[in-house]
Write a protein that holds these residues in place. Structure first.
Motif, PDB file in Angstrom:
ATOM      1  N   THR A   4       0.850  -1.182   0.000  1.00 26.75           N
ATOM      2  CA  THR A   4       0.000   0.000   0.000  1.00 26.75           C
ATOM      3  C   THR A   4       0.888   1.235   0.000  1.00 26.75           C
ATOM      4  OG1 THR A   4      -1.641  -1.179   1.319  1.00 26.75           O
ATOM      5  CG2 THR A   4      -1.797   1.199   1.300  1.00 26.75           C
ATOM      6  N   GLU A   5       0.540   2.217  -0.836  1.00 23.61           N
ATOM      7  CA  GLU A   5       1.296   3.465  -0.868  1.00 23.61           C
ATOM      8  C   GLU A   5       0.653   4.458   0.085  1.00 23.61           C
ATOM      9  OE1 GLU A   5       1.703   5.070  -4.793  1.00 23.61           O
ATOM     10  OE2 GLU A   5       3.473   3.859  -5.172  1.00 23.61           O
ATOM     11  N   VAL A   6       1.497   5.098   0.913  1.00 23.38           N
ATOM     12  CA  VAL A   6       1.023   6.120   1.841  1.00 23.38           C
ATOM     13  C   VAL A   6       1.945   7.328   1.779  1.00 23.38           C
ATOM     14  CG1 VAL A   6      -0.090   4.501   3.435  1.00 23.38           C
ATOM     15  CG2 VAL A   6       2.292   5.112   3.785  1.00 23.38           C
ATOM     16  N   ILE A   7       1.397   8.474   2.166  1.00 26.30           N
ATOM     17  CA  ILE A   7       2.182   9.704   2.280  1.00 26.30           C
ATOM     18  C   ILE A   7       2.431   9.917   3.767  1.00 26.30           C
ATOM     19  CG2 ILE A   7       2.264  12.187   1.855  1.00 26.30           C
ATOM     20  CD1 ILE A   7       0.085  11.723  -0.308  1.00 26.30           C
ATOM     21  N   LEU A   8       3.690  10.011   4.164  1.00 27.00           N
ATOM     22  CA  LEU A   8       4.023  10.197   5.577  1.00 27.00           C
ATOM     23  C   LEU A   8       3.744  11.637   6.006  1.00 27.00           C
ATOM     24  CD1 LEU A   8       7.390   8.228   5.782  1.00 27.00           C
ATOM     25  CD2 LEU A   8       5.107   7.454   6.430  1.00 27.00           C
ATOM     26  N   LEU A   9       3.035  11.786   7.113  1.00 26.15           N
ATOM     27  CA  LEU A   9       2.736  13.112   7.661  1.00 26.15           C
ATOM     28  C   LEU A   9       3.757  13.533   8.701  1.00 26.15           C
ATOM     29  CD1 LEU A   9      -1.137  12.844   8.030  1.00 26.15           C
ATOM     30  CD2 LEU A   9       0.183  13.919   6.202  1.00 26.15           C
ATOM     31  N   GLN A  10       4.613  12.618   9.112  1.00 26.43           N
ATOM     32  CA  GLN A  10       5.714  12.919  10.028  1.00 26.43           C
ATOM     33  C   GLN A  10       6.795  11.881   9.815  1.00 26.43           C
ATOM     34  OE1 GLN A  10       3.732  12.766  13.811  1.00 26.43           O
ATOM     35  NE2 GLN A  10       4.263  10.646  14.133  1.00 26.43           N
ATOM     36  N   ARG A  11       7.970  12.146  10.393  1.00 26.06           N
ATOM     37  CA  ARG A  11       9.086  11.203  10.261  1.00 26.06           C
ATOM     38  C   ARG A  11       8.746   9.915  10.995  1.00 26.06           C
ATOM     39  NH1 ARG A  11      13.374   9.765  13.362  1.00 26.06           N
ATOM     40  NH2 ARG A  11      15.262   9.170  12.270  1.00 26.06           N
ATOM     41  N   VAL A  12       9.011   8.782  10.341  1.00 25.29           N
ATOM     42  CA  VAL A  12       8.803   7.468  10.944  1.00 25.29           C
ATOM     43  C   VAL A  12      10.127   6.718  10.857  1.00 25.29           C
ATOM     44  CG1 VAL A  12       7.511   5.314  10.834  1.00 25.29           C
ATOM     45  CG2 VAL A  12       6.369   7.451  10.264  1.00 25.29           C
ATOM     46  N   ASP A  13      10.618   6.235  12.023  1.00 26.89           N
ATOM     47  CA  ASP A  13      11.897   5.522  12.050  1.00 26.89           C
ATOM     48  C   ASP A  13      11.906   4.369  11.060  1.00 26.89           C
ATOM     49  OD1 ASP A  13      13.139   7.095  13.916  1.00 26.89           O
ATOM     50  OD2 ASP A  13      12.515   5.865  15.625  1.00 26.89           O
ATOM     51  N   LYS A  14      13.017   4.218  10.374  1.00 23.55           N
ATOM     52  CA  LYS A  14      13.269   3.128   9.445  1.00 23.55           C
ATOM     53  C   LYS A  14      12.275   3.084   8.279  1.00 23.55           C
ATOM     54  CE  LYS A  14      15.161   0.380  13.150  1.00 23.55           C
ATOM     55  NZ  LYS A  14      14.979  -0.734  14.031  1.00 23.55           N
ATOM     56  N   LEU A  15      11.589   4.219   8.038  1.00 20.16           N
ATOM     57  CA  LEU A  15      10.633   4.249   6.938  1.00 20.16           C
ATOM     58  C   LEU A  15      10.836   5.468   6.053  1.00 20.16           C
ATOM     59  CD1 LEU A  15       8.349   2.629   5.742  1.00 20.16           C
ATOM     60  CD2 LEU A  15       6.749   3.881   7.177  1.00 20.16           C
ATOM     61  N   GLY A  16      10.855   6.664   6.644  1.00 19.86           N
ATOM     62  CA  GLY A  16      11.060   7.842   5.819  1.00 19.86           C
ATOM     63  C   GLY A  16      10.728   9.136   6.529  1.00 19.86           C
ATOM     64  N   GLN A  17      10.904  10.245   5.792  1.00 14.53           N
ATOM     65  CA  GLN A  17      10.666  11.594   6.313  1.00 14.53           C
ATOM     66  C   GLN A  17       9.268  12.065   5.933  1.00 14.53           C
ATOM     67  OE1 GLN A  17      12.791  13.374   8.194  1.00 14.53           O
ATOM     68  NE2 GLN A  17      14.321  11.746   8.124  1.00 14.53           N
ATOM     69  N   MET A  18       8.871  13.169   6.522  1.00 16.89           N
ATOM     70  CA  MET A  18       7.576  13.761   6.232  1.00 16.89           C
ATOM     71  C   MET A  18       7.478  14.121   4.751  1.00 16.89           C
ATOM     72  SD  MET A  18       5.997  17.116   7.960  1.00 16.89           S
ATOM     73  CE  MET A  18       5.062  18.206   6.952  1.00 16.89           C
ATOM     74  N   GLY A  19       6.345  13.776   4.152  1.00 17.32           N
ATOM     75  CA  GLY A  19       6.103  14.108   2.755  1.00 17.32           C
ATOM     76  C   GLY A  19       6.507  13.028   1.772  1.00 17.32           C
ATOM     77  N   ASN A  43      -3.600   8.428  -2.614  1.00 18.01           N
ATOM     78  CA  ASN A  43      -4.417   8.475  -3.828  1.00 18.01           C
ATOM     79  C   ASN A  43      -4.327   9.888  -4.408  1.00 18.01           C
ATOM     80  OD1 ASN A  43      -6.202  10.055  -2.302  1.00 18.01           O
ATOM     81  ND2 ASN A  43      -7.413   8.265  -1.697  1.00 18.01           N
ATOM     82  N   ALA A  44      -4.930  10.121  -5.562  1.00 19.72           N
ATOM     83  CA  ALA A  44      -4.799  11.408  -6.251  1.00 19.72           C
ATOM     84  C   ALA A  44      -5.331  12.557  -5.391  1.00 19.72           C
ATOM     85  CB  ALA A  44      -5.525  11.362  -7.591  1.00 19.72           C
ATOM     86  N   HIS A  45      -6.483  12.366  -4.779  1.00 20.28           N
ATOM     87  CA  HIS A  45      -7.084  13.426  -3.950  1.00 20.28           C
ATOM     88  C   HIS A  45      -6.180  13.777  -2.760  1.00 20.28           C
ATOM     89  CE1 HIS A  45     -10.042  15.811  -1.837  1.00 20.28           C
ATOM     90  NE2 HIS A  45      -9.907  15.019  -0.765  1.00 20.28           N
ATOM     91  N   ASN A  46      -5.674  12.769  -2.067  1.00 20.15           N
ATOM     92  CA  ASN A  46      -4.816  13.022  -0.906  1.00 20.15           C
ATOM     93  C   ASN A  46      -3.486  13.643  -1.299  1.00 20.15           C
ATOM     94  OD1 ASN A  46      -6.686  12.164   0.936  1.00 20.15           O
ATOM     95  ND2 ASN A  46      -5.822  10.123   1.172  1.00 20.15           N
ATOM     96  N   ARG A  47      -2.958  13.289  -2.479  1.00 19.31           N
ATOM     97  CA  ARG A  47      -1.695  13.902  -2.926  1.00 19.31           C
ATOM     98  C   ARG A  47      -1.886  15.399  -3.167  1.00 19.31           C
ATOM     99  NH1 ARG A  47       1.410   9.473  -6.705  1.00 19.31           N
ATOM    100  NH2 ARG A  47       0.911   7.723  -5.369  1.00 19.31           N
ATOM    101  N   GLU A  48      -2.999  15.754  -3.809  1.00 17.30           N
ATOM    102  CA  GLU A  48      -3.282  17.178  -4.041  1.00 17.30           C
ATOM    103  C   GLU A  48      -3.476  17.908  -2.718  1.00 17.30           C
ATOM    104  OE1 GLU A  48      -6.670  17.492  -6.599  1.00 17.30           O
ATOM    105  OE2 GLU A  48      -5.743  16.277  -8.167  1.00 17.30           O
ATOM    106  N   ARG A  49      -4.243  17.298  -1.803  1.00 15.98           N
ATOM    107  CA  ARG A  49      -4.505  17.913  -0.501  1.00 15.98           C
ATOM    108  C   ARG A  49      -3.201  18.103   0.278  1.00 15.98           C
ATOM    109  NH1 ARG A  49      -7.057  14.443   3.815  1.00 15.98           N
ATOM    110  NH2 ARG A  49      -5.522  15.137   5.301  1.00 15.98           N
ATOM    111  N   PHE A  50      -2.319  17.094   0.233  1.00 13.81           N
ATOM    112  CA  PHE A  50      -1.054  17.191   0.945  1.00 13.81           C
ATOM    113  C   PHE A  50      -0.198  18.318   0.378  1.00 13.81           C
ATOM    114  CE2 PHE A  50       3.426  16.200   1.549  1.00 13.81           C
ATOM    115  CZ  PHE A  50       3.471  16.155   2.926  1.00 13.81           C
ATOM    116  N   GLU A  51      -0.145  18.449  -0.939  1.00  8.71           N
ATOM    117  CA  GLU A  51       0.666  19.506  -1.553  1.00  8.71           C
ATOM    118  C   GLU A  51       0.135  20.884  -1.180  1.00  8.71           C
ATOM    119  OE1 GLU A  51       3.606  19.310  -2.927  1.00  8.71           O
ATOM    120  OE2 GLU A  51       3.521  17.148  -2.606  1.00  8.71           O
ATOM    121  N   ARG A  52      -1.203  21.025  -1.077  1.00  3.50           N
ATOM    122  CA  ARG A  52      -1.788  22.311  -0.671  1.00  3.50           C
ATOM    123  C   ARG A  52      -1.446  22.630   0.790  1.00  3.50           C
ATOM    124  NH1 ARG A  52      -6.575  20.386  -3.101  1.00  3.50           N
ATOM    125  NH2 ARG A  52      -7.378  19.995  -1.007  1.00  3.50           N
ATOM    126  N   GLU A  53      -1.468  21.626   1.641  1.00  3.91           N
ATOM    127  CA  GLU A  53      -1.279  21.830   3.082  1.00  3.91           C
ATOM    128  C   GLU A  53       0.164  21.582   3.538  1.00  3.91           C
ATOM    129  OE1 GLU A  53      -4.064  19.214   4.921  1.00  3.91           O
ATOM    130  OE2 GLU A  53      -5.803  20.263   4.091  1.00  3.91           O
TER     131      GLU A  53
END
Length: 189
Positions: A4-19, A43-53
């Motif tokens: 599953t693809e997700v966008i990280l909203l904060q840093r998660v150890d051993k996974l990645g940085q925010m965004g 998903n497309a909607h969440n990617r757009e929302r994340f870029e705005r916020e």
């Protein structure tokens, strides 16, 4: 099973940085990242929302990190005492868990949840132990946990004295075995 693809909203150890957009197992996303608010589905909607916020989210993250850093400077080198019953060998009747440490640190002036206390294994012996407390994904402090039978013993441990075994010095004594009297009953014979 598909990742599953997700966008990280904060840093998660051993996974990645925010965004970052990362691929994780569906159960990890469904049971941990999404309910904890650490990520959103990519998903497309969440990617757009994340870029705005994104600017707002990054500013909030920086503000929380700075607050955590100030708190870490204020309580750096914190030590807490936990009183527990233990046997003569120094092993506890039970163990010290992250919940116990969270309660002790809260009483000591640092309000933390048990989820913020990172303990590899429960503490099962008397003595001093170093524990990690996560104030922010990027700010971790060390807290010294002093587990003792009494406040006096905790003070001795804090000074560096070895505590835990019987202090009477009885360990070296050998118990004599009684020998049967002549003519008495001897189960070995």
């Amino acid at each position: 099973m598909a990742a599953t693809e997700v966008i990280l909203l904060q840093r998660v150890d051993k996974l990645g940085q925010m965004g970052e957009i990362v691929r994780v197992k569906p159960g990890f996303a469904r049971n941990y990242l999404l309910p904890e608010g650490r990520a959103i589905r990519a998903n497309a909607h969440n990617r757009e929302r994340f870029e705005r916020e994104r600017v707002q989210l990054e500013a909030q993250n920086i503000k929380r990190r700075e607050e955590a850093e100030r708190l870490a400077e204020r309580v750096g080198g914190m030590s807490v005492v936990i009183i527990r019953q233990a046997g003569d060998s120094g092993s506890l009747y039970g163990s010290v868990t992250p919940r116990d440490i969270a309660v002790a640190t809260t009483e000591g002036g640092l309000g933390v949840d048990r989820q913020q206390v990172q303990l590899d294994n429960p503490i099962k012996t008397l003595g001093l132990s170093e524990v990690r407390v996560v104030l922010h994904p990027e700010v971790v402090i060390r807290v010294t946990v002093n587990v003792a039978r009494s406040p006096e013993e905790a003070e001795r441990q804090a000074r560096g004295e070895q505590v835990g075994r019987d202090q009477d010095g009885d360990e070296d004594e050998i118990e004599e075995i009684e020998t049967p009297e002549p003519g008495g009953f001897d189960p070995i014979a």
